[in-house]
Each structure stands twice: as structure tokens, then as C-alpha cells.
Design a protein around this motif. Structure first.
Motif, PDB file in Angstrom:
ATOM      1  N   GLU A 223       9.124  33.905   0.919  1.00  0.00           N
ATOM      2  CA  GLU A 223      10.112  34.598   1.985  1.00  0.00           C
ATOM      3  C   GLU A 223      11.113  35.260   0.842  1.00  0.00           C
ATOM      4  O   GLU A 223      11.501  36.354   0.998  1.00  0.00           O
ATOM      5  CB  GLU A 223      10.870  33.919   2.901  1.00  0.00           C
ATOM      6  N   ARG A 224      11.766  34.473  -0.034  1.00  0.00           N
ATOM      7  CA  ARG A 224      12.741  34.873  -0.836  1.00  0.00           C
ATOM      8  C   ARG A 224      12.113  36.024  -1.808  1.00  0.00           C
ATOM      9  O   ARG A 224      13.078  36.995  -2.157  1.00  0.00           O
ATOM     10  CB  ARG A 224      13.275  33.820  -1.673  1.00  0.00           C
ATOM     11  N   LEU A 225      10.989  35.743  -2.379  1.00  0.00           N
ATOM     12  CA  LEU A 225      10.328  36.731  -3.465  1.00  0.00           C
ATOM     13  C   LEU A 225      10.240  37.882  -2.538  1.00  0.00           C
ATOM     14  O   LEU A 225      10.527  39.022  -3.185  1.00  0.00           O
ATOM     15  CB  LEU A 225       8.892  36.233  -3.742  1.00  0.00           C
ATOM     16  N   SER A 226       9.776  37.889  -1.376  1.00  0.00           N
ATOM     17  CA  SER A 226       9.483  39.362  -0.783  1.00  0.00           C
ATOM     18  C   SER A 226      11.043  40.008  -0.492  1.00  0.00           C
ATOM     19  O   SER A 226      11.053  41.174  -0.713  1.00  0.00           O
ATOM     20  CB  SER A 226       9.005  38.955   0.653  1.00  0.00           C
ATOM     21  N   GLU A 227      11.933  39.275   0.148  1.00  0.00           N
ATOM     22  CA  GLU A 227      13.372  39.976   0.261  1.00  0.00           C
ATOM     23  C   GLU A 227      14.017  40.279  -1.012  1.00  0.00           C
ATOM     24  O   GLU A 227      14.390  41.576  -1.077  1.00  0.00           O
ATOM     25  CB  GLU A 227      14.055  38.684   0.901  1.00  0.00           C
ATOM     26  N   LEU A 228      13.636  39.609  -2.136  1.00  0.00           N
ATOM     27  CA  LEU A 228      14.248  40.216  -3.378  1.00  0.00           C
ATOM     28  C   LEU A 228      13.569  41.452  -3.868  1.00  0.00           C
ATOM     29  O   LEU A 228      14.133  42.437  -4.309  1.00  0.00           O
ATOM     30  CB  LEU A 228      14.380  38.889  -4.560  1.00  0.00           C
ATOM     31  N   GLY A 229      12.361  41.166  -3.558  1.00  0.00           N
ATOM     32  CA  GLY A 229      11.556  42.498  -4.351  1.00  0.00           C
ATOM     33  C   GLY A 229      11.682  43.563  -3.697  1.00  0.00           C
ATOM     34  O   GLY A 229      11.923  44.686  -4.189  1.00  0.00           O
TER      35      GLY A 229
ATOM     36  N   GLY B  64      16.181  36.804  -9.913  1.00  0.00           N
ATOM     37  CA  GLY B  64      14.955  37.980 -10.542  1.00  0.00           C
ATOM     38  C   GLY B  64      13.507  37.340 -10.397  1.00  0.00           C
ATOM     39  O   GLY B  64      13.546  36.192  -9.922  1.00  0.00           O
ATOM     40  N   LEU B  65      12.620  38.089 -10.688  1.00  0.00           N
ATOM     41  CA  LEU B  65      11.186  37.810 -10.854  1.00  0.00           C
ATOM     42  C   LEU B  65      10.440  38.454 -11.604  1.00  0.00           C
ATOM     43  O   LEU B  65      11.003  39.468 -12.111  1.00  0.00           O
ATOM     44  CB  LEU B  65      10.833  37.763  -9.182  1.00  0.00           C
ATOM     45  N   VAL B  66       9.344  37.821 -12.238  1.00  0.00           N
ATOM     46  CA  VAL B  66       8.386  38.513 -12.970  1.00  0.00           C
ATOM     47  C   VAL B  66       6.888  38.244 -12.362  1.00  0.00           C
ATOM     48  O   VAL B  66       6.742  37.313 -11.884  1.00  0.00           O
ATOM     49  CB  VAL B  66       8.647  38.256 -14.353  1.00  0.00           C
ATOM     50  N   LYS B  67       6.267  39.391 -12.164  1.00  0.00           N
ATOM     51  CA  LYS B  67       4.950  39.235 -11.805  1.00  0.00           C
ATOM     52  C   LYS B  67       4.074  39.617 -13.000  1.00  0.00           C
ATOM     53  O   LYS B  67       4.246  40.795 -13.523  1.00  0.00           O
ATOM     54  CB  LYS B  67       4.420  39.887 -10.502  1.00  0.00           C
ATOM     55  N   PHE B  68       2.945  39.066 -13.172  1.00  0.00           N
ATOM     56  CA  PHE B  68       2.017  39.584 -14.216  1.00  0.00           C
ATOM     57  C   PHE B  68       0.616  38.807 -13.809  1.00  0.00           C
ATOM     58  O   PHE B  68       0.375  37.927 -13.116  1.00  0.00           O
ATOM     59  CB  PHE B  68       2.386  39.142 -15.591  1.00  0.00           C
TER      60      PHE B  68
END
Length: 110
Positions: free
Chosen positions: A17-23, A75-79
Motif C-alpha cells: 500500500e505504501r509503495l503504491s501511494e508513494l509511487g 523513496g523506492l527503487v525497482k530493478f
């Protein structure tokens, strides 16, 4: 200079949920103006919605990491790993797909 406490860790299903909101929030701040609102809403749900992130977290070749400060994801990183691409003549690749950070965190010392 004071230190800014940041913890970086691999994302889990508890973060969806937090990844979705932040992204979505960071993407909108960066790219909202040139796009139709309906197209943007569809794009955000298809690419940064909870269902999509949940699916990606179960894929062994997709990796999410989060940066936290005071237990808040900032912050987030997706690889992706092991992707085949014509550009590299069939060799496996490593691709950073997203690197998002909240504006108020940019430039802080960690």
C-alpha cells in the motif's frame, strides 16, 4: 552537518500500500501536466497500483527496495534482473526501472 537517518531494505508484502501511494504521488508530481487525467489514472493503476506491485513482489526477477526515515517510506527503487533484450544481443541484463524519492528528502546527507 547533522546526519539524516535513512534505512534501506528490501520491500515486503507489508509495504504494498505504501509503495503504491508513494509511487503514484511522486510520479504525479513529476509527470502530471502533459497527460489527460483519465489516461494518467489508468497508467498509475496499471503500473503502480497495489495489485501490480503485489504481482511484481512475487516475481523472482523484480526487486523493490525502500528507503525509510522514522518508519516512513521516503523513496523506492525497482530493478529487474535476467531480462532478455534485443539491444544487448540476447545477453541477460540488469535494469533500474524506477528510482523515486520524495522531494523533501532530495539532497539530504545520510
Amino acid at each position: 552537518m547533522p546526519e539524516f537517518p535513512i534505512n534501506i531494505r528490501k520491500a515486503t508484502s507489508n509495504d504494498i500500500e505504501r509503495l503504491s501511494e508513494l509511487g503514484k504521488s511522486i510520479f504525479l508530481q513529476s509527470y502530471q501536466f502533459p497527460f489527460d487525467k483519465n489516461d494518467m489514472a489508468r497508467y498509475l493503476e496499471e503500473n503502480l497500483g497495489e495489485e501490480k506491485i503485489s504481482e511484481e513482489l512475487t516475481d523472482a526477477n523484480i526487486h523493490y527496495y525502500v528507503a525509510e526515515s522514522d518508519k516512513n517510506i521516503v523513496g523506492l527503487v525497482k530493478f529487474s534482473t535476467n531480462k532478455w533484450t534485443w539491444r544487448f544481443k540476447g545477453r541477460l541484463t540488469f535494469e533500474v526501472e524506477r528510482l523515486y524519492i520524495q522531494k523533501n528528502i532530495e539532497g539530504k546527507l545520510i
